[in-house]
Every structure is written in C-alpha cells, then in structure tokens.
Design a protein around this motif. Structure first.
Motif, PDB file in Angstrom:
ATOM      1  N   GLN A 138      42.240  46.966  37.191  1.00 22.79           N
ATOM      2  CA  GLN A 138      42.668  47.150  38.581  1.00 22.79           C
ATOM      3  C   GLN A 138      43.381  45.888  39.065  1.00 22.79           C
ATOM      4  O   GLN A 138      42.912  44.779  38.834  1.00 22.79           O
ATOM      5  N   LYS A 163      44.247  43.076  41.524  1.00 25.67           N
ATOM      6  CA  LYS A 163      43.633  42.422  42.676  1.00 25.67           C
ATOM      7  C   LYS A 163      44.683  41.715  43.522  1.00 25.67           C
ATOM      8  O   LYS A 163      44.674  41.814  44.738  1.00 25.67           O
ATOM      9  N   GLN A 220      41.395  42.864  37.634  1.00 28.60           N
ATOM     10  CA  GLN A 220      39.958  43.014  37.424  1.00 28.60           C
ATOM     11  C   GLN A 220      39.787  43.943  36.234  1.00 28.60           C
ATOM     12  O   GLN A 220      40.166  45.115  36.297  1.00 28.60           O
ATOM     13  N   CYS A 221      39.232  43.432  35.136  1.00 26.16           N
ATOM     14  CA  CYS A 221      39.060  44.211  33.915  1.00 26.16           C
ATOM     15  C   CYS A 221      37.883  45.173  34.061  1.00 26.16           C
ATOM     16  O   CYS A 221      37.022  44.977  34.912  1.00 26.16           O
ATOM     17  N   ASP A 270      35.236  45.458  32.399  1.00 22.24           N
ATOM     18  CA  ASP A 270      33.928  44.818  32.197  1.00 22.24           C
ATOM     19  C   ASP A 270      33.583  43.815  33.296  1.00 22.24           C
ATOM     20  O   ASP A 270      32.562  43.144  33.230  1.00 22.24           O
ATOM     21  N   GLY A 271      34.438  43.697  34.318  1.00 17.35           N
ATOM     22  CA  GLY A 271      34.175  42.814  35.450  1.00 17.35           C
ATOM     23  C   GLY A 271      34.831  41.451  35.344  1.00 17.35           C
ATOM     24  O   GLY A 271      34.790  40.669  36.288  1.00 17.35           O
ATOM     25  N   SER A 272      35.434  41.122  34.223  1.00 14.96           N
ATOM     26  CA  SER A 272      36.095  39.836  34.059  1.00 14.96           C
ATOM     27  C   SER A 272      37.483  39.869  34.703  1.00 14.96           C
ATOM     28  O   SER A 272      37.984  40.925  35.071  1.00 14.96           O
ATOM     29  N   GLU A 273      38.081  38.675  34.837  1.00 13.53           N
ATOM     30  CA  GLU A 273      39.404  38.576  35.448  1.00 13.53           C
ATOM     31  C   GLU A 273      40.446  38.195  34.400  1.00 13.53           C
ATOM     32  O   GLU A 273      40.199  37.372  33.529  1.00 13.53           O
ATOM     33  N   ASN A 310      39.204  34.982  32.283  1.00 16.21           N
ATOM     34  CA  ASN A 310      38.044  34.260  32.832  1.00 16.21           C
ATOM     35  C   ASN A 310      38.284  32.750  32.846  1.00 16.21           C
ATOM     36  O   ASN A 310      37.450  31.964  32.411  1.00 16.21           O
TER      37      ASN A 310
END
Length: 93
Positions: A4, A6, A24-25, A27-30, A52
C-alpha cells in the motif's frame, strides 16, 4: 500490487521524472523506492531502495519476485502509473 502506498512525490522538473514512494508491505515493514523514468530507453530504473531503513542500493528484484510475484520492471511500471495518475502527469512520448 500487494503493498500500500503511504507517501509519494514526483519531481517532473528534471530531464527525466523522478519518483519517491514509501510503501507499507503486507508483512508490516516499510519499503522506500527512489526511481526514475528514462525517456531514451522508455523504462523505469530504481536508484535507491530502503527496506526497513536498510539501504539495498538499487536492488528491488529480491522484493518483487518473492512478495509481489512479478518482475521489478513490471512493479515499477505499475507504481509509476499510479503516481502519474495521482499527480495528473503524462509521460511525453
């Protein structure tokens, strides 16, 4: 595209347009990607990739092949199209 967007920016005042996108990956990482479009070769090229906050140089295929299941070129084309649409920018042909 699973990631997504950001934040995004477009610098169209250079010879070739430059894009900066923070994703925003799943798995929550950037994932931060700085890339440009080259009119001469009609392709997108990654310049800097941070995952990250770890600099991966310009390497993006490790992410696109394992997570997005597409080539880096396809990923950048799709990302570039979304940014161009957001900023109402058309690449010259």
């Amino acid at each position: 595209m699973l990631a997504q967007i950001k934040e995004m920016s477009l610098d169209k005042n250079r010879r070739n347009p430059h894009y900066r996108v923070l994703l925003q990956c799943p798995d929550g990482s950037e994932l931060f990607i700085h890339f440009n479009y080259t009119y001469r070769s009609k392709t997108y090229w990654s310049r800097d990739v941070y995952y990250n906050n770890v600099h991966k140089k310009s390497q993006l295929s490790w992410y696109t092949q394992s997570v997005e299941e597409m080539t880096a070129q396809q990923f950048l084309e799709e990302l570039g199209a979304k940014v161009n649409e957001h900023f109402n920018f058309t690449l010259r042909r």
